[in-house]
Design a protein around this motif. Structure first.
Motif, mmCIF file in Angstrom:
data_model
loop_
_atom_site.group_PDB
_atom_site.id
_atom_site.type_symbol
_atom_site.label_atom_id
_atom_site.label_comp_id
_atom_site.label_asym_id
_atom_site.label_seq_id
_atom_site.Cartn_x
_atom_site.Cartn_y
_atom_site.Cartn_z
ATOM 1 N N THR A 1 0.842 -1.204 0.000
ATOM 2 C CA THR A 1 0.000 0.000 0.000
ATOM 3 C C THR A 1 0.873 1.249 0.000
ATOM 4 N N ILE A 2 1.923 1.253 0.807
ATOM 5 C CA ILE A 2 2.828 2.401 0.861
ATOM 6 C C ILE A 2 3.594 2.544 -0.454
ATOM 7 N N MET A 3 4.013 1.426 -1.032
ATOM 8 C CA MET A 3 4.720 1.488 -2.323
ATOM 9 C C MET A 3 3.832 2.066 -3.419
ATOM 10 N N ASP A 4 2.538 1.741 -3.375
ATOM 11 C CA ASP A 4 1.607 2.159 -4.424
ATOM 12 C C ASP A 4 0.889 3.474 -4.130
ATOM 13 N N MET A 5 1.054 4.032 -2.937
ATOM 14 C CA MET A 5 0.199 5.152 -2.531
ATOM 15 C C MET A 5 0.415 6.396 -3.383
ATOM 16 N N ASN A 6 -0.717 7.039 -3.670
ATOM 17 C CA ASN A 6 -0.728 8.332 -4.344
ATOM 18 C C ASN A 6 -1.598 9.238 -3.473
ATOM 19 N N LEU A 7 -0.964 9.978 -2.579
ATOM 20 C CA LEU A 7 -1.708 10.775 -1.611
ATOM 21 C C LEU A 7 -2.484 11.911 -2.269
ATOM 22 N N GLU A 8 -2.065 12.322 -3.472
ATOM 23 C CA GLU A 8 -2.787 13.379 -4.186
ATOM 24 C C GLU A 8 -4.164 12.906 -4.646
ATOM 25 N N SER A 9 -4.364 11.601 -4.711
ATOM 26 C CA SER A 9 -5.664 11.078 -5.160
ATOM 27 C C SER A 9 -6.711 11.090 -4.044
ATOM 28 N N LEU A 10 -6.282 11.341 -2.809
ATOM 29 C CA LEU A 10 -7.229 11.350 -1.687
ATOM 30 C C LEU A 10 -8.060 12.628 -1.702
ATOM 31 N N LEU A 11 -9.330 12.481 -1.360
ATOM 32 C CA LEU A 11 -10.258 13.612 -1.314
ATOM 33 C C LEU A 11 -10.460 14.055 0.132
ATOM 34 N N PRO A 12 -10.564 15.363 0.370
ATOM 35 C CA PRO A 12 -10.821 15.830 1.740
ATOM 36 C C PRO A 12 -12.164 15.305 2.241
ATOM 37 N N TYR A 13 -12.209 15.022 3.524
ATOM 38 C CA TYR A 13 -13.464 14.593 4.127
ATOM 39 C C TYR A 13 -14.330 15.832 4.320
ATOM 40 N N PRO A 14 -15.582 15.810 3.861
ATOM 41 C CA PRO A 14 -16.408 17.020 3.937
ATOM 42 C C PRO A 14 -16.796 17.375 5.368
ATOM 43 N N GLU A 15 -16.878 18.671 5.613
ATOM 44 C CA GLU A 15 -17.357 19.162 6.903
ATOM 45 C C GLU A 15 -18.824 18.773 7.059
ATOM 46 N N ALA A 16 -19.213 18.395 8.247
ATOM 47 C CA ALA A 16 -20.603 18.008 8.505
ATOM 48 C C ALA A 16 -21.454 19.258 8.735
ATOM 49 N N ASP A 17 -22.686 19.209 8.263
ATOM 50 C CA ASP A 17 -23.647 20.278 8.505
ATOM 51 C C ASP A 17 -24.727 19.718 9.421
ATOM 52 N N ALA A 18 -24.731 20.154 10.671
ATOM 53 C CA ALA A 18 -25.669 19.636 11.664
ATOM 54 C C ALA A 18 -27.016 20.361 11.632
ATOM 55 N N THR A 19 -27.169 21.364 10.766
ATOM 56 C CA THR A 19 -28.405 22.159 10.737
ATOM 57 C C THR A 19 -29.650 21.304 10.520
ATOM 58 N N PRO A 20 -29.695 20.415 9.522
ATOM 59 C CA PRO A 20 -30.914 19.614 9.346
ATOM 60 C C PRO A 20 -31.256 18.771 10.573
ATOM 61 N N CYS A 21 -30.251 18.220 11.213
ATOM 62 C CA CYS A 21 -30.478 17.402 12.411
ATOM 63 C C CYS A 21 -31.014 18.271 13.545
ATOM 64 N N ALA A 22 -30.420 19.440 13.725
ATOM 65 C CA ALA A 22 -30.873 20.344 14.787
ATOM 66 C C ALA A 22 -32.316 20.780 14.553
ATOM 67 N N LYS A 23 -32.661 21.061 13.296
ATOM 68 C CA LYS A 23 -34.045 21.461 12.977
ATOM 69 C C LYS A 23 -35.025 20.330 13.300
ATOM 70 N N LEU A 24 -34.644 19.106 12.983
ATOM 71 C CA LEU A 24 -35.491 17.954 13.271
ATOM 72 C C LEU A 24 -35.690 17.786 14.780
ATOM 73 N N ILE A 25 -34.631 17.941 15.544
ATOM 74 C CA ILE A 25 -34.731 17.831 17.005
ATOM 75 C C ILE A 25 -35.621 18.943 17.554
ATOM 76 N N HIS A 26 -35.431 20.174 17.057
ATOM 77 C CA HIS A 26 -36.271 21.300 17.508
ATOM 78 C C HIS A 26 -37.738 21.022 17.206
ATOM 79 N N LYS A 27 -38.015 20.505 16.021
ATOM 80 C CA LYS A 27 -39.399 20.204 15.643
ATOM 81 C C LYS A 27 -39.974 19.129 16.568
ATOM 82 N N PHE A 28 -39.199 18.080 16.827
ATOM 83 C CA PHE A 28 -39.625 16.987 17.686
ATOM 84 C C PHE A 28 -39.937 17.493 19.103
#
Length: 178
Positions: free
Chosen positions: A145-172
């Motif tokens: 895996t280290i011999m073959d790795m291409n770190l430039e091919s990795l994608l950033p992990y997206p930031e989470a948006d908690a707004t929809p979850c918070a709205k659902l909890i508020h509604k509940f």
């Protein structure tokens, strides 16, 4: 002093973490001369291994001959600084370690501990590897895996948006819509 050129090699740290468990297979794989030579060929200068409850003791090295400098420790109250200073993280498949590393935007190779009974960690690591957020390996495939790795091919992990979850909890809970 003007005539003298001082050459300093930038430190590139590989941080390895096994968490609080025992994962000697990963520590042994990291300690192999072939793997350390490959990391050195990739431009890494330092290897720091957090060993957890493991009993296998990797070989320490000061790296004075141009080889990889290697050190290890069992536990720390926090590995956050190690993660921040790493150029590459190699981790067990614990979700805490995975997501903490991804949030920091660090390149990550996740190595699955196949000795664990319920290996849901494997599913998480494989899914995140399919999404190109990390590389996935087993102790016996880590060197390749280290011999073959291409770190430039990795994608950033997206930031989470908690707004929809918070709205659902508020509604509940019966709070009015904003």
């Amino acid at each position: 002093m003007d005539d003298q050129i001082v050459e300093t090699k930038e430190q590139k740290l590989v941080f390895v973490t096994v968490g609080t468990t025992r994962f000697d297979a990963l520590v042994k794989a990291i300690d192999s001369q072939e793997l350390k030579k490959e990391l050195s060929r990739e431009g890494y200068t330092h290897l720091l291994i957090q060993m957890g409850r493991g009993s296998y003791m990797p070989t320490k090295s000061k790296g004075e001959d141009g080889s990889l400098s290697v050190d290890h420790f069992n536990f720390s109250s926090s590995i956050a600084e190690n993660l921040r200073s790493a150029a590459l993280v190699i981790s067990h498949a614990g979700s805490g370690s995975i997501f903490e590393t991804l949030r920091l935007g660090k390149p990550l190779i996740v190595v699955v501990n196949e000795d664990l009974m319920d290996n849901h960690q494997c599913e998480l690591a494989e899914e995140l590897a399919e999404r190109k957020h990390l590389l996935f390996a087993r102790p016996q495939t880590l060197h390749q895996t280290i011999m073959d790795m291409n770190l430039e091919s990795l994608l950033p992990y997206p930031e989470a948006d908690a707004t929809p979850c918070a709205k659902l909890i508020h509604k509940f809970l019966g709070f009015p819509d904003d």
